[in-house]
Every structure is written in structure tokens, then in C-alpha cells.
Design an enzyme around this catalytic site. Structure first.
Site, mmCIF file in Angstrom:
data_model
loop_
_atom_site.group_PDB
_atom_site.id
_atom_site.type_symbol
_atom_site.label_atom_id
_atom_site.label_comp_id
_atom_site.label_asym_id
_atom_site.label_seq_id
_atom_site.Cartn_x
_atom_site.Cartn_y
_atom_site.Cartn_z
ATOM 1 N N LYS A 115 0.832 -1.210 0.000
ATOM 2 C CA LYS A 115 0.000 0.000 0.000
ATOM 3 C C LYS A 115 0.865 1.258 0.000
ATOM 4 C CE LYS A 115 -4.416 -1.609 1.360
ATOM 5 N NZ LYS A 115 -5.043 -2.328 2.441
ATOM 6 N N LYS A 196 -6.133 -8.938 -13.198
ATOM 7 C CA LYS A 196 -7.320 -9.302 -12.434
ATOM 8 C C LYS A 196 -8.433 -8.290 -12.704
ATOM 9 C CE LYS A 196 -8.440 -10.291 -7.669
ATOM 10 N NZ LYS A 196 -8.039 -10.283 -6.288
ATOM 11 N N LYS A 199 -12.322 -2.545 -11.282
ATOM 12 C CA LYS A 199 -12.898 -1.300 -11.767
ATOM 13 C C LYS A 199 -11.814 -0.275 -12.090
ATOM 14 C CE LYS A 199 -17.427 -0.185 -10.517
ATOM 15 N NZ LYS A 199 -18.410 0.242 -9.615
#
Ligand code: SF4
Length: 329
Positions: A115, A196, A199
Site C-alpha cells: 500500500k 485481475k 474497476k
């Protein structure tokens, strides 16, 4: 009603309208688990705050996701479907768990490093404390099982360790160690044929798309790159269209595509049209239910409010026990 085998908790960030990857990877499993377990399904809106730049769409995204869950078959009369922030006790438990969590354990987690790499300009405490909040989500409801893909195993192990640390520190057994319920989560590849379905990568096929939109997306799917002309034999085993056929088409169709693709007996256009037809047939009942529910949006908010009330009852009980164990009450 048959006795349930235990309590299941699962949460998902409010990402709005769900796509085939969400459906095949999680929602389908959520629906199936309801038959045997007492289930809590949570829209984890607070988790979303760690990375969202604006909360403008948060409410709409929560609504759309809950709507998709309901249309897909989550049963609010049985399962507790709710929004994380509507049960604020989770923040309190998060704080107590943070007191028994060594900092190094958080900084060492691969997901934190990932992250930081993805959001170098926004490394906030929330990102670091994410696993603690996730543990609090599970432990607040004394869930016995958490359905996860194997890649999420470290987070569940983290929650289990948090239980052991808390119970040891305060000489109690109030928190319950959750078990992983490992489900084979298929990696659903997007229409780009590589990444993968997501959106953010704009490679998704939405569950709520119209049949025409779905067909358009399927026709854009990347196929075997070596198959340049209609007369070239193809390699179905490396083609994402064929992978999708295995989920949405009949056994005979799957066998036919596998056979005919390799001898150029079927072209990619026809192959995709067949897939689009089958996806649309599969999603048709979902879309009808979605449209019906969507006619009365208040119904969705009422279901979420009812879910929060039921979740709150469990949360209040847990927190009373937790405060007592710590010595705060
Ligand atoms: Fe893929 Fe179907 Fe084309 Fe074969 S015929 S390469 S399986 S799209």
C-alpha cells in the site's frame, strides 16, 4: 430452521456496482454460506477512507454494492447485512487491540508495504492500522469463520494473534479466535486478458450492465494473441474467453469451443457472441431482482439499518465484556 454451524463474518469495501470478478470471487460464496452459517456481511466504509481521495461517492457506492448483494441472493431476513460505520463500537475495539499490537508486526506486513508503494503520497496511520481495524471487525462479532482466499491468510492469522495477545494481557477468554474458511477463489481476469478484473483498471464486466453493454464488453475481450486470422488455429487454454466459457457455458459448449478453436472451426467473434449470450442468460434473473429492488431505494437503506441494529446488539454485548476484562467497567 436447521441449526447453524457457526458465525461467519466478511467485509468488502464499498466499490459501487459489482462486477463478475466480485461475483465469482466472493458474492456467490456469500450466498452459499447462508444455508449453513449465521452470516454477517459488512460494507466496510471506514476502511475505504484510508485511500479514497473524496467521499463524494461513498454513500452511492455503498448503496450500489448492497443492492448487488441483495439482488445476488443475500437474504436480509437471515443474514446481517450492514455498514461498518453504523456500528461505531468497532472503532473502540480497534483502539484496545492497538494497545496489544507491536508496531513492527504492522510495518512488516507485505500488504502494508504494497500500500505504501501504491500510495506514496498518502501513507496515513489508517493504512498501518488497517489490519487492526480488520481484526476488530471480525472479533467484535465473535465470528468463528472468515471466508478468505489463501492470499488473505496473513490477515486472519493477525486477528488470531490479536485475540491471543488480548486474552493473555487481560487474563480473559472474551475474544474468540476466528478460523479461516479457505475458499478456492478463482482469479477472474479482466477483458484485457492479463490483469485481475478490477474497476480501477477499467477491465470489468458489471453485473448490472444491460445485455447490450455486456455483449459489447465481451466483444472487446482479448483472445489468443497468436490467432491473427480467422483461419489460424487458436489456443483456448491460454484464452480468457475460454476460461469464462467454463463458468457460464454448458459442458457441450465448452467441449465444442475447446475442440473447434484448435482447428479454426469456430471464429473468435462467434465464440464471444456465444459467451455473451450465456453470461446474459445467467445474469438475467439477477438483473430483474436488481431492478425490482432499485425501484424503492429506501428498502435497501432500511435493510442496512435493520442489519446495523442486529449487529449492534452483538457489538454492545462484546464491548461490555471487553471493557470489563480490561478493567474499564
Ligand atoms: Fe479464444 Fe474462443 Fe477465439 Fe479460441 S475461438 S481464441 S477460445 S475467443
Amino acid at each position: 430452521m436447521a441449526e447453524k454451524k457457526g458465525r461467519v463474518f466478511s467485509g468488502a469495501r464499498p466499490t459501487g456496482r459489482q462486477h463478475l470478478g466480485n461475483y465469482l470471487g466472493a458474492i456467490r460464496n456469500y450466498v452459499a454460506l447462508q444455508d449453513e452459517y449465521e452470516c454477517l456481511y459488512c460494507v466496510v466504509d471506514v476502511h475505504a477512507l484510508t485511500t479514497v481521495e473524496t467521499t463524494r461517492n461513498l454513500k452511492q457506492n455503498t448503496y450500489e454494492m448492497a443492492l448487488d448483494w441483495l439482488a445476488a441472493g443475500l437474504r436480509p431476513e437471515e443474514s446481517i447485512i450492514f455498514v461498518q460505520s453504523h456500528v461505531p463500537e468497532v472503532m473502540e475495539l480497534h483502539t484496545y487491540l492497538s494497545m496489544v499490537t507491536p508496531l513492527g508486526k504492522l510495518t512488516d506486513l507485505p500488504t502494508f508495504k504494497e500500500k505504501v508503494r501504491m500510495h506514496p503520497d498518502n501513507v496515513n496511520y489508517g493504512l498501518l492500522g488497517y489490519p487492526i481495524l480488520m481484526a476488530a471487525d471480525i472479533l467484535l462479532y465473535k465470528a468463528n469463520f472468515v471466508p478468505v482466499g489463501i492470499d488473505q491468510a496473513p490477515h486472519i492469522e493477525f486477528a488470531r494473534e490479536a485475540v491471543r495477545s488480548f486474552n493473555y494481557r487481560y487474563n480473559t477468554d472474551v475474544l474468540v479466535e476466528p478460523q479461516m474458511k479457505v475458499t478456492p477463489v478463482p482469479k477472474v481476469i479482466g477483458i484485457d486478458g492479463v490483469q485481475k478484473m478490477s474497476k480501477s483498471l477499467n477491465n470489468e464486466i458489471e453485473l448490472a450492465a444491460t445485455p447490450e453493454e455486456t455483449q459489447k464488453r465481451v466483444m472487446q475481450m482479448v483472445t489468443d494473441p497468436q490467432r491473427m486470422r480467422r483461419t489460424d488455429p487458436g489456443r483456448p487454454d491460454i484464452c480468457n474467453v475460454f476460461t469464462m466459457h467454463k463458468t457460464f457455458s454448458s459442458q457441450e459448449e465448452v467441449e465444442m469451443v475447446h475442440r473447434e478453436c484448435q482447428v479454426a472451426g469456430i471464429g473468435c467473434v462467434d465464440c464471444k457472441k456465444m459467451l455473451a449470450r450465456n453470461i446474459n442468460a445467467h445474469l438475467d434473473p439477477f438483473r430483474q431482482r436488481r431492478n425490482e429492488i432499485d425501484r424503492n431505494p429506501q428498502q435497501v437503506w432500511d435493510i442496512l439499518a435493520g442489519g446495523a441494529e442486529r449487529a449492534s446488539r452483538i457489538a454492545r454485548q462484546t464491548m461490555a465484556e471487553v471493557r470489563q476484562a480490561i478493567g474499564l467497567a
